[in-house]
Design an enzyme around this catalytic site. Sequence first.
Site, PDB file in Angstrom:
ATOM      1  N   VAL A   1     -10.499   1.346  -3.356  1.00 35.92           N
ATOM      2  CA  VAL A   1      -9.860   0.026  -3.325  1.00 35.92           C
ATOM      3  C   VAL A   1      -8.738  -0.045  -2.293  1.00 35.92           C
ATOM      4  O   VAL A   1      -8.270   0.971  -1.786  1.00 35.92           O
ATOM      5  CB  VAL A   1      -9.312  -0.350  -4.720  1.00 35.92           C
ATOM      6  CG1 VAL A   1     -10.436  -0.405  -5.740  1.00 35.92           C
ATOM      7  CG2 VAL A   1      -8.248   0.639  -5.185  1.00 35.92           C
ATOM      8  N   GLU A   2      -8.295  -1.280  -2.000  1.00 37.59           N
ATOM      9  CA  GLU A   2      -7.235  -1.570  -1.024  1.00 37.59           C
ATOM     10  C   GLU A   2      -7.496  -0.913   0.331  1.00 37.59           C
ATOM     11  O   GLU A   2      -6.621  -0.316   0.940  1.00 37.59           O
ATOM     12  CB  GLU A   2      -5.857  -1.168  -1.563  1.00 37.59           C
ATOM     13  CG  GLU A   2      -5.348  -2.080  -2.658  1.00 37.59           C
ATOM     14  CD  GLU A   2      -3.879  -1.865  -2.971  1.00 37.59           C
ATOM     15  OE1 GLU A   2      -3.175  -1.212  -2.186  1.00 37.59           O
ATOM     16  OE2 GLU A   2      -3.432  -2.345  -4.022  1.00 37.59           O
ATOM     17  N   GLY A   3      -8.748  -1.026   0.768  1.00 30.79           N
ATOM     18  CA  GLY A   3      -9.141  -0.405   2.031  1.00 30.79           C
ATOM     19  C   GLY A   3      -9.749   0.950   1.770  1.00 30.79           C
ATOM     20  O   GLY A   3      -9.042   1.923   1.548  1.00 30.79           O
TER      21      GLY A   3
ATOM     22  N   ARG B   1       0.819  -1.214   0.000  1.00 32.50           N
ATOM     23  CA  ARG B   1       0.000   0.000   0.000  1.00 32.50           C
ATOM     24  C   ARG B   1       0.850   1.260   0.000  1.00 32.50           C
ATOM     25  O   ARG B   1       0.364   2.333  -0.325  1.00 32.50           O
ATOM     26  CB  ARG B   1      -0.936   0.019   1.216  1.00 32.50           C
ATOM     27  CG  ARG B   1      -1.968  -1.067   1.193  1.00 32.50           C
ATOM     28  CD  ARG B   1      -2.782  -1.056   2.462  1.00 32.50           C
ATOM     29  NE  ARG B   1      -3.940  -0.193   2.349  1.00 32.50           N
ATOM     30  CZ  ARG B   1      -4.457   0.497   3.352  1.00 32.50           C
ATOM     31  NH1 ARG B   1      -3.884   0.474   4.526  1.00 32.50           N
ATOM     32  NH2 ARG B   1      -5.528   1.233   3.184  1.00 32.50           N
TER      33      ARG B   1
END
Length: 846
Positions: free
Chosen positions: A500-502, A378
Amino acid sequence: MSGLTVFIIYVVGVVTLAYRRASLKTAAIALSLLFLIYLIFGSGSWFWLTVLLLISAGLWLSSIDNFRRKYASKPLFAWYKSALPPISETEQEAIDAGTVWWEGDLFTGNPDFEKLLSGGKATLTPEEQAFLDGPVEELCKMVEPWNVHFSKAQIPEEVVQHINDNRFLGMIIPKEYGGLDLSAVAQAAVLTKISICGSVVATYIGVPNSLGPGELLIKYGTEQQKDHYLPRLATGEEIPCFALTAPLAGSDATSLTDTGVVCKGLWEGKEVIGMRLNFDKRYITLAPVATLVGLAFRLQDPDHLIGDTDDYGITCALIPRDTLGLEIGKRHLPIGDPFLNGPVRGKDVFVPLDTIIGGKEMAGKGWRMLVNCLSTGRVISLPSGGNGAAKYALAATSAYARIRKQFGMPIGEFEGIQKPLARIAGFNYIIQASLTQTAQAVAAGAKPAVPASILKYHCTEMARQVLIDAMDIHGGKAVMKGPKNYLAVAYESIPVAITVEGANIMTRNLMIFGQGAIRSHPYVLKEMELVNETDEVRATEKFDDLLFEHIGYTINNGATALVHALSGSVLANAPLYSPMKRYYQHLHRLSSAFAMVTDVAMLTMQSGLKRREMISARLGDLLSSIYLASMVLKHYEDQGNPEADKPLVEWACQYLFNQYQQAMHDVLLNFPNRLLALKMRLTVFPLGQHFHKPSDELERQIAKLLIHDSPSRQRLIEGVFSSESKNNPIHALNQAMIMADEVAPLEAKLRRAVKDDVLPALLGLELIEAGARAEVLSNDEAKRMREFDKKIMDIIHVDEFAFDAFSREAKTSTRQAPKKKAKAKTTSKAKPKTKPKNLPETPETS
């Protein structure tokens, strides 16, 4: 000696002792002396004598280890164990993920700036620079964003071949397996540069190099799995995706309903122990073209075929595309760029146990694997996309603000434009600094989980605001879509990066502070770990040591915050010879205040803080602001403290400190214990709130840096694809901006001629031709002005299409485009409804 005098001396003494981090015995001796002085010279007030006596006695008793442990620490430890909020398995694994880096210093309240500045400068190896200058540059030239985005909605074969031939999908894969093994700094540079290609191409490259089968295999795969898959992933022979999200389980992996049941079945003609999988996944990037599916599911073993455990928990496996029962290939249609994304489903899919990443020994360890990979992935993926979008918007908007005129002057000279221009520049500086410096930390071996959340949230949110400002400045030019619109697709696509990605809401409310308060705090995690200590006596002794160190730490931070607030931070730590010394000093003050308020919040709200998301989110904002400011200052130092960039650094720090101040104000305004809130406010802001937003004058200075080809602007857009190419509007904009400064004297000559009535009040090419005829301009000057006018008009023009060009499903219709009255009526030809009609790739230009 009056009672008021005693009170003042007492307060000064306590603050001084706390500020100097005095030990319990030192504090007891000092306050005992104050008691004796008052007893001998005081006015005899029994109230103050009693207060001083009790405090002194309490400190003396606390300094006796056995007494303190028996009558204070032991009962407090028992209370602590009962009050500690329950932590789920997924929360614990998230807390354990990654390592602590600079954010740990900020939690101490006494950040070591020399440690930060000695952390190394972000650099590329010659091999990495050659990759950027060669294959990456060539890729940017090959991609026609409008063609990919609108006409095809997929990547042309020749582009895929170039990606595979140059091993773009193997940037994180070690060279021994055929990958490029680029550093985190190089990965960020590549993903930043290719963002100009649009998210269809960027995600095709970015996802395999982020959270997915590649990274999971590198860290956890068996040797057999690595030898088989990694070379194939590096060359693009295998296209990976990772299927985690399900209709009822997104960020909360404990809600996964996708299952794998250990059983016996046939595999390649033989009966083996394997898993029967049932799953329903969605939002899976690259799924439509993936040949290898990474799958997260809950593994169960009711018949105990592999052990005594019934439910192993979340497990990760690799499923080839051609596996019987796997349903894959359909697409979702994301907002903005139609990057490759779709569902993955499976019913009674049988696979052997060796498809589990890491083998059956890793059964049930999938969530730990994922969060550990996420702690570094991330940092790079989405922040790089945000960096690329922000840089691209800055390069385009600053040039456009110079060449586009209204009322006879560049729009960049209007204050209404200068403010968003300055914000674009300031946010760019913050994004670049935080990404570069954190990527360098990853390259040096750190796995900064909390900074990863900070970057994911703030880089994407700032990029969103940058794109909004860029759209506002461009006006109608950015509204009309087509090949000549270089902003619309990024503007439309930015919600994807936010989600996305959290999702950013979850990241801000739960992850930044929720994970950081435990993982990065110097004492909290150590105290929590003692709860599971089996030796009660040993645990109590350790708790006693930690507890009183923790109490002293909190008191010290409160005193430090108060002293620095009263003194204007002049006593705070800072690198001695930095031109940004004052900002370092303020940063020290704010770190102390943050650490103190954090401890008070955790102590008083305890498990309730977990549910008070509005407060915990603001506490996360405090941490984010001082972390990002630290990265800004480090970045400026690494670049050699260029004087020309000083306004950018000042804007960034002033903005971040003001954001911190507002978040702190909101925390104290909504703090449930109002008496403590008042005391903390008097400690943090005893003289009021003085961190103001950047001034108008500062923003005017920054805007002037942007609308000319200044060294500061060049540093801000470094890494953007700016080479000459038919697909690259940035090159045309840069050339037009440079030319605008060159022809400025000629434009002034024409304006004077109009003012003196030598030329009529015309515009554009008409004025140039009139100036040539009247010999106001020489032949060479007129030629130069014509070239400039053509460049400007080529940029300003927008696209236009045939009337029925937007009908993806052609159909018979009597509706027509508006025509001149003399023209005959025409209708579109009927075609089968199932046959799509692509839009033209080369529309006319208006």
